[in-house]
Scaffold this motif. Structure first.
Motif, PDB file in Angstrom:
ATOM      1  N   GLU A  97      12.923   5.244   8.432  1.00  0.00           N
ATOM      2  CA  GLU A  97      12.102   5.561   6.954  1.00  0.00           C
ATOM      3  C   GLU A  97      10.871   5.329   6.320  1.00  0.00           C
ATOM      4  O   GLU A  97       9.947   6.057   5.995  1.00  0.00           O
ATOM      5  CB  GLU A  97      12.603   4.047   5.534  1.00  0.00           C
ATOM      6  CG  GLU A  97      14.538   4.730   5.460  1.00  0.00           C
ATOM      7  CD  GLU A  97      14.569   3.854   4.537  1.00  0.00           C
ATOM      8  OE1 GLU A  97      14.087   2.986   3.886  1.00  0.00           O
ATOM      9  OE2 GLU A  97      16.041   3.248   5.005  1.00  0.00           O
ATOM     10  N   ASP A  98      10.224   5.267   7.174  1.00  0.00           N
ATOM     11  CA  ASP A  98       8.664   4.846   7.112  1.00  0.00           C
ATOM     12  C   ASP A  98       7.597   4.525   8.130  1.00  0.00           C
ATOM     13  O   ASP A  98       8.152   3.862   9.145  1.00  0.00           O
ATOM     14  CB  ASP A  98       8.310   3.330   5.976  1.00  0.00           C
ATOM     15  CG  ASP A  98       6.734   3.709   6.173  1.00  0.00           C
ATOM     16  OD1 ASP A  98       5.931   3.966   6.625  1.00  0.00           O
ATOM     17  OD2 ASP A  98       6.561   2.566   4.990  1.00  0.00           O
ATOM     18  N   ASP A 100       5.024   4.854   9.599  1.00  0.00           N
ATOM     19  CA  ASP A 100       3.925   4.529   9.402  1.00  0.00           C
ATOM     20  C   ASP A 100       3.652   3.024   9.906  1.00  0.00           C
ATOM     21  O   ASP A 100       2.954   2.466  10.889  1.00  0.00           O
ATOM     22  CB  ASP A 100       2.696   4.599   8.629  1.00  0.00           C
ATOM     23  CG  ASP A 100       2.493   6.441   8.695  1.00  0.00           C
ATOM     24  OD1 ASP A 100       1.836   7.104  10.011  1.00  0.00           O
ATOM     25  OD2 ASP A 100       1.840   6.708   7.077  1.00  0.00           O
ATOM     26  N   ASP A 101       4.538   2.419   8.851  1.00  0.00           N
ATOM     27  CA  ASP A 101       4.697   1.062   8.994  1.00  0.00           C
ATOM     28  C   ASP A 101       6.067   0.826  10.423  1.00  0.00           C
ATOM     29  O   ASP A 101       5.630  -0.601  11.283  1.00  0.00           O
ATOM     30  CB  ASP A 101       5.993   0.259   7.683  1.00  0.00           C
ATOM     31  CG  ASP A 101       6.137  -0.679   8.843  1.00  0.00           C
ATOM     32  OD1 ASP A 101       5.523  -1.622   7.232  1.00  0.00           O
ATOM     33  OD2 ASP A 101       7.512  -0.858   8.205  1.00  0.00           O
ATOM     34  N   VAL A 102       6.567   1.846  11.181  1.00  0.00           N
ATOM     35  CA  VAL A 102       7.321   1.625  12.156  1.00  0.00           C
ATOM     36  C   VAL A 102       5.976   1.390  13.422  1.00  0.00           C
ATOM     37  O   VAL A 102       6.586   0.483  14.211  1.00  0.00           O
ATOM     38  CB  VAL A 102       8.554   2.493  12.008  1.00  0.00           C
ATOM     39  CG1 VAL A 102       8.529   2.001  13.836  1.00  0.00           C
ATOM     40  CG2 VAL A 102       9.177   2.127  11.429  1.00  0.00           C
ATOM     41  N   VAL A 104       3.104   0.071  13.159  1.00  0.00           N
ATOM     42  CA  VAL A 104       2.683  -0.578  13.138  1.00  0.00           C
ATOM     43  C   VAL A 104       3.420  -2.331  13.829  1.00  0.00           C
ATOM     44  O   VAL A 104       3.102  -2.347  14.788  1.00  0.00           O
ATOM     45  CB  VAL A 104       2.535  -1.265  11.653  1.00  0.00           C
ATOM     46  CG1 VAL A 104       1.792  -2.465  11.786  1.00  0.00           C
ATOM     47  CG2 VAL A 104       0.906  -0.226  11.366  1.00  0.00           C
ATOM     48  N   ARG A 105       4.993  -2.371  13.614  1.00  0.00           N
ATOM     49  CA  ARG A 105       5.709  -3.205  14.065  1.00  0.00           C
ATOM     50  C   ARG A 105       5.455  -3.047  15.723  1.00  0.00           C
ATOM     51  O   ARG A 105       5.764  -3.572  15.946  1.00  0.00           O
ATOM     52  CB  ARG A 105       6.677  -2.832  13.552  1.00  0.00           C
ATOM     53  CG  ARG A 105       6.792  -3.341  11.354  1.00  0.00           C
ATOM     54  CD  ARG A 105       7.758  -3.380  11.305  1.00  0.00           C
ATOM     55  NE  ARG A 105       8.934  -2.584  11.867  1.00  0.00           N
ATOM     56  CZ  ARG A 105       9.778  -2.374  10.723  1.00  0.00           C
ATOM     57  NH1 ARG A 105      10.470  -2.549   9.685  1.00  0.00           N
ATOM     58  NH2 ARG A 105      10.474  -0.829  11.035  1.00  0.00           N
ATOM     59  N   ARG A 107       3.165  -1.305  17.639  1.00  0.00           N
ATOM     60  CA  ARG A 107       2.635  -1.785  18.377  1.00  0.00           C
ATOM     61  C   ARG A 107       2.235  -3.299  18.600  1.00  0.00           C
ATOM     62  O   ARG A 107       1.742  -3.489  18.863  1.00  0.00           O
ATOM     63  CB  ARG A 107       1.224  -1.200  17.478  1.00  0.00           C
ATOM     64  CG  ARG A 107       0.921   0.152  17.699  1.00  0.00           C
ATOM     65  CD  ARG A 107       0.017   0.502  16.775  1.00  0.00           C
ATOM     66  NE  ARG A 107      -0.430   1.931  16.908  1.00  0.00           N
ATOM     67  CZ  ARG A 107       0.080   2.971  15.960  1.00  0.00           C
ATOM     68  NH1 ARG A 107      -0.357   1.999  15.056  1.00  0.00           N
ATOM     69  NH2 ARG A 107      -0.065   4.178  15.821  1.00  0.00           N
ATOM     70  N   ASP A 108       3.165  -3.693  17.721  1.00  0.00           N
ATOM     71  CA  ASP A 108       2.170  -5.765  17.763  1.00  0.00           C
ATOM     72  C   ASP A 108       4.025  -5.830  19.030  1.00  0.00           C
ATOM     73  O   ASP A 108       2.959  -6.761  18.971  1.00  0.00           O
ATOM     74  CB  ASP A 108       3.420  -5.843  16.563  1.00  0.00           C
ATOM     75  CG  ASP A 108       1.828  -6.223  15.225  1.00  0.00           C
ATOM     76  OD1 ASP A 108       0.862  -5.594  15.648  1.00  0.00           O
ATOM     77  OD2 ASP A 108       2.779  -6.130  14.011  1.00  0.00           O
ATOM     78  N   GLU A 141      10.556  10.825  10.977  1.00  0.00           N
ATOM     79  CA  GLU A 141      10.904  10.784   9.087  1.00  0.00           C
ATOM     80  C   GLU A 141      10.808  11.741   8.561  1.00  0.00           C
ATOM     81  O   GLU A 141      10.308  12.498   8.532  1.00  0.00           O
ATOM     82  CB  GLU A 141       9.032   9.225   8.608  1.00  0.00           C
ATOM     83  CG  GLU A 141       9.330   9.458   7.444  1.00  0.00           C
ATOM     84  CD  GLU A 141       8.018   9.017   7.044  1.00  0.00           C
ATOM     85  OE1 GLU A 141       8.313   8.075   5.765  1.00  0.00           O
ATOM     86  OE2 GLU A 141       6.803   8.891   7.236  1.00  0.00           O
TER      87      GLU A 141
END
Length: 144
Positions: A97-98, A100-102, A104-105, A107-108, A141
């Motif tokens: 769904e998102d 950019d958020d995925v 970031v998560r 990459r962690d 997405e």
């Protein structure tokens, strides 16, 4: 004729790290087990197969992912760093769904963007990432 995809299998070295990565993507751990029974080797053709598996599923349960760590026999081939145009099964694509958020998560959890995020025909934003153990994922997405 009815056909339904049951699961996709990925062989890994570290189940815990890979489970955490796919949980960050949004998959849910269904369970873990060890299989040491001779029936498994009869199915796969691997004599004396011993394997630890983790079953993960998409939140809606449409598709499952089977992560396997072989204790025996030894793994004999490794194509994790193969480019996207290599022969054979190579990647799994997930719609998110998102994006950019995925990213970031993920990459962690060690994920790295393979190329760049691109728009495809005003329908999807797409990219490939390599996660732990160089697992290649496609992420899409839908553009509203």
């Amino acid at each position: 004729m009815t056909v339904r995809m049951d699961n996709i299998g990925i062989v890994v070295e570290n189940l815990d790290t890979t489970i955490a990565f796919f949980e960050a993507l949004g998959l849910v751990l269904d369970g873990r087990t060890s299989i040491d029974d001779p029936w498994a080797g009869r199915v796969t053709g691997l004599v004396d197969q011993r394997v630890d598996i983790a079953m993960m599923r998409t939140p809606g349960g449409e598709v499952s992912l089977e992560l396997s760590r072989f204790r025996a026999p030894d793994v004999i081939a490794d194509h994790r760093d193969a480019p996207v145009n290599a022969f054979g099964y190579l990647r799994v694509m997930f719609e998110v769904e998102d994006l950019d958020d995925v990213l970031v998560r993920l990459r962690d959890h060690g994920a790295e963007l393979v190329g760049e995020v691109v728009a495809y025909a005003d329908v999807y934003r797409l990219c490939y990432v390599r996660g732990p153990e160089s697992i290649l994922l496609g992420l899409a997405e839908r553009i509203s």
